[in-house]
Structure formats: structure tokens, C-alpha cells
Design a protein around this motif. Structure first.
Motif, short mmCIF file in Angstrom:
data_model
loop_
_atom_site.label_atom_id
_atom_site.label_comp_id
_atom_site.label_asym_id
_atom_site.label_seq_id
_atom_site.Cartn_x
_atom_site.Cartn_y
_atom_site.Cartn_z
N TRP A 48 -3.31 5.43 -10.20
CA TRP A 48 -3.97 5.09 -9.11
C TRP A 48 -3.40 5.03 -7.96
O TRP A 48 -1.97 4.32 -7.95
CB TRP A 48 -5.50 4.07 -9.65
N CYS A 49 -3.70 5.07 -6.50
CA CYS A 49 -2.46 3.50 -5.51
C CYS A 49 -2.24 2.63 -5.84
O CYS A 49 -3.59 1.75 -6.49
CB CYS A 49 -3.54 4.33 -4.35
N GLU A 50 -2.05 1.97 -6.06
CA GLU A 50 -2.00 0.42 -6.40
C GLU A 50 -2.37 -0.43 -5.58
O GLU A 50 -2.70 -1.19 -6.29
CB GLU A 50 -0.26 0.04 -6.61
N ARG A 51 -2.12 0.35 -4.50
CA ARG A 51 -3.22 -1.02 -4.12
C ARG A 51 -4.82 -1.01 -3.89
O ARG A 51 -4.98 -1.76 -3.59
CB ARG A 51 -3.13 -0.58 -2.73
N CYS A 52 -5.03 0.74 -3.89
CA CYS A 52 -6.36 0.47 -4.01
C CYS A 52 -7.17 0.90 -5.37
O CYS A 52 -8.58 0.57 -5.03
CB CYS A 52 -7.08 2.01 -2.53
N GLY A 53 -6.62 1.35 -5.79
CA GLY A 53 -7.26 1.44 -7.48
C GLY A 53 -7.98 2.94 -7.14
O GLY A 53 -8.19 3.32 -8.45
N PRO A 61 0.94 10.13 1.44
CA PRO A 61 0.41 8.52 0.63
C PRO A 61 -1.07 8.73 1.22
O PRO A 61 -2.06 9.47 1.77
CB PRO A 61 1.44 7.75 2.06
N CYS A 62 -1.36 7.69 0.68
CA CYS A 62 -2.79 7.10 0.15
C CYS A 62 -3.58 7.18 1.70
O CYS A 62 -2.85 6.44 2.47
CB CYS A 62 -3.24 6.26 -0.71
N ARG A 63 -4.81 7.43 1.66
CA ARG A 63 -5.28 7.54 2.92
C ARG A 63 -6.19 6.29 2.85
O ARG A 63 -6.67 5.69 4.47
CB ARG A 63 -5.85 8.88 4.11
N LEU A 64 -7.16 6.21 1.97
CA LEU A 64 -7.93 5.11 2.25
C LEU A 64 -7.62 4.49 2.24
O LEU A 64 -8.04 2.86 2.68
CB LEU A 64 -8.60 5.27 0.53
N CYS A 65 -6.35 3.26 2.16
CA CYS A 65 -6.63 1.76 2.49
C CYS A 65 -5.04 1.71 3.42
O CYS A 65 -4.43 0.32 3.74
CB CYS A 65 -5.65 1.35 0.74
N ARG A 66 -4.36 3.17 4.42
CA ARG A 66 -3.97 2.68 5.06
C ARG A 66 -3.49 1.69 6.30
O ARG A 66 -3.00 1.06 6.86
CB ARG A 66 -3.05 4.35 5.53
#
Ligand SMILES: [Zn+2]
Ligand SMILES: [Zn+2]
Length: 254
Positions: A48-53, A61-66
């Protein structure tokens, strides 16, 4: 004696699982969900993305938590919101069954790593109209149950929702962000002083260095959690994480 009474009660009024309606064994008579249904709750697991899971995107890069505020370090959810997990959330939110929070908390606390001792659990507050209608804040009930499992203090009064936001269902991610913008603030201390300015205050405002763990029932796009973290970050809190019982798979809005 008490167990004899309970056994008799179980014989006369056998409790059934809220999800599958199977009878609950005496040992589980205080639960609302049977062990089999709990095992069917599908844990959210890495990668998972280490930040948002959220499960890692295939590329980039993950767009959900940027766009999340810097103070919000990570968010983890217990189980995917499908089948029986959805029934549990429904019972907690709309079924008038806050007792189910215990079942949910015990599952969640085994899936998600326990935050450090000294961390404070802060439930996402409800707006006053919704709170009045429901009679309780489901996130607070859940936070208290999780606090019992992890032996962490709960601060239900730290955040307030400044306005009732329309339900987020059926909103696009961008609309969700706009919907909750500015919806949270810190409750002002008893003497009208804000955080950090009144160390002797009896109001339970923690030191901004304390790790804060936001608690919500469901994670969809993270807009609500990010906004609550923004309010805490603006007040000086630097270490904010969040846990939710369920995680909805995000519908494709494009
Ligand atoms: Zn069941
Ligand atoms: Zn992410």
C-alpha cells in the motif's frame, strides 16, 4: 451465578449474529457478530501507499494523499467495506446498535499496529443536527471501544464540527474536499483560551507534541480525515495519524 443467569437467558432468548443470523454460542452471547462472520471481514493488507494505506498505484506516485496536510503522517483501515463489514457499519451508524463498536474495535485492534503509548484517540465529530438525530457519534463510540482494546485515552471533545456537512455519498473526490473545507476546529478551552496558551487549564487539551490518532468508521477518499488533521495541524499538532474500521474501494469518477 451470573453465568447461570446468562446461560438461562441465552436459552430463552438466544442471541443471533447480526450478519448471518446464525445463533451465537453462549461464550459469544455478548457479541453481535459471530466468529465466522468476523473471519470473513477482509483485512486491508500491504502493498500500500505508506502514507494513506491505499493499494499502490500501478505506476507513478500516489494521488490520493498528495494534497494532505503535512502533519497527517499515515492512515490505516482495518477491513475492506464489503459484505458483512458493510452490515456492521450500517448497524453502527443507522441501526441504533452502538454496541457493535466492540466487535469492530476488537477486529481492528488486531489488524492495525497499536499506536505508541501516550497517543490520544480523537473521534471525527458529527455536526450538531446529525448528532441530535442519531443520539450518539458513531466515531466516538468506536474510538472508546478501540481505546479499551489499546488502553489509550480518548479525547472526544478536542475537535468540533463547525457546520453540518451534507452526506458525502455520491460526491466526487473534488466535491468531497470542498464539502468538508473548514468544517472542523479545536474546541476553545474553558477560559476562552486556545491551545498552548493556558497550560493550567483543566480542559483536556493535550500538549501539541502528543501523537493524535483520529478515529472514523469508514475511509473513502480521506477528505474528512485530511480536513480534521488540517485543523489540528493549524493548532500546532505535528504528529497525526488516523485509523478507520472500514475502507471503501473508491468508485471510478472519471
Ligand atoms: Zn455470523
Ligand atoms: Zn497515498
Amino acid at each position: 451465578m451470573l453465568s447461570a443467569v446468562r446461560a438461562l437467558e441465552q436459552l430463552l432468548l438466544p442471541a443471533e449474529c447480526l450478519v448471518c443470523h446464525g445463533l451465537l454460542a453462549v461464550a459469544h452471547a455478548d457479541d453481535l457478530v459471530c466468529p465466522v462472520c468476523r473471519l470473513r471481514w477482509r483485512a486491508v493488507r500491504p502493498p500500500w501507499c505508506e502514507r494513506c494505506g491505499q493499494p499502490e498505484p500501478h505506476f507513478g506516485p500516489c494521488r490520493l494523499c498528495r494534497e494532505w496536510p503535512e502533519a497527517l503522517r499515515s492512515v490505516r483501515s482495518g477491513v475492506w467495506l464489503d459484505g458483512g463489514a458493510r452490515s456492521a457499519v450500517h448497524a453502527l451508524k443507522y441501526g441504533g446498535l452502538p454496541r457493535i463498536a466492540r466487535d469492530m474495535a476488537s477486529a481492528l485492534s488486531r489488524i492495525i499496529a497499536r499506536p505508541p503509548s501516550g497517543a490520544r484517540l480523537v473521534p471525527i465529530p458529527l455536526g450538531s443536527a446529525r448528532l441530535k438525530r442519531r443520539g450518539y457519534n458513531q466515531s466516538e463510540v468506536l474510538a472508546r471501544a478501540i481505546g479499551g482494546c489499546w488502553e489509550l485515552a480518548v479525547l472526544p471533545q478536542l475537535l468540533v464540527r463547525t457546520r453540518d456537512t451534507p452526506t458525502q455519498t455520491a460526491l466526487t473526490p473534488a466535491a468531497r474536499l470542498a464539502n468538508v473545507a473548514g468544517a472542523f476546529q479545536l474546541r476553545i478551552g474553558e477560559c476562552g483560551l486556545g491551545i498552548g496558551r493556558h497550560p493550567g487549564s483543566r480542559s483536556a487539551i493535550p500538549n501539541p507534541q502528543s501523537p493524535i490518532v483520529l478515529v472514523d468508521d469508514v475511509f473513502t477518499t480521506g477528505a474528512t480525515i485530511a480536513e480534521a488533521a488540517r485543523a489540528l495541524g493549524a493548532a500546532g499538532f505535528t504528529s497525526i495519524t488516523a485509523v478507520t474500521f472500514g475502507r471503501a474501494s473508491i468508485p471510478d469518477f472519471t
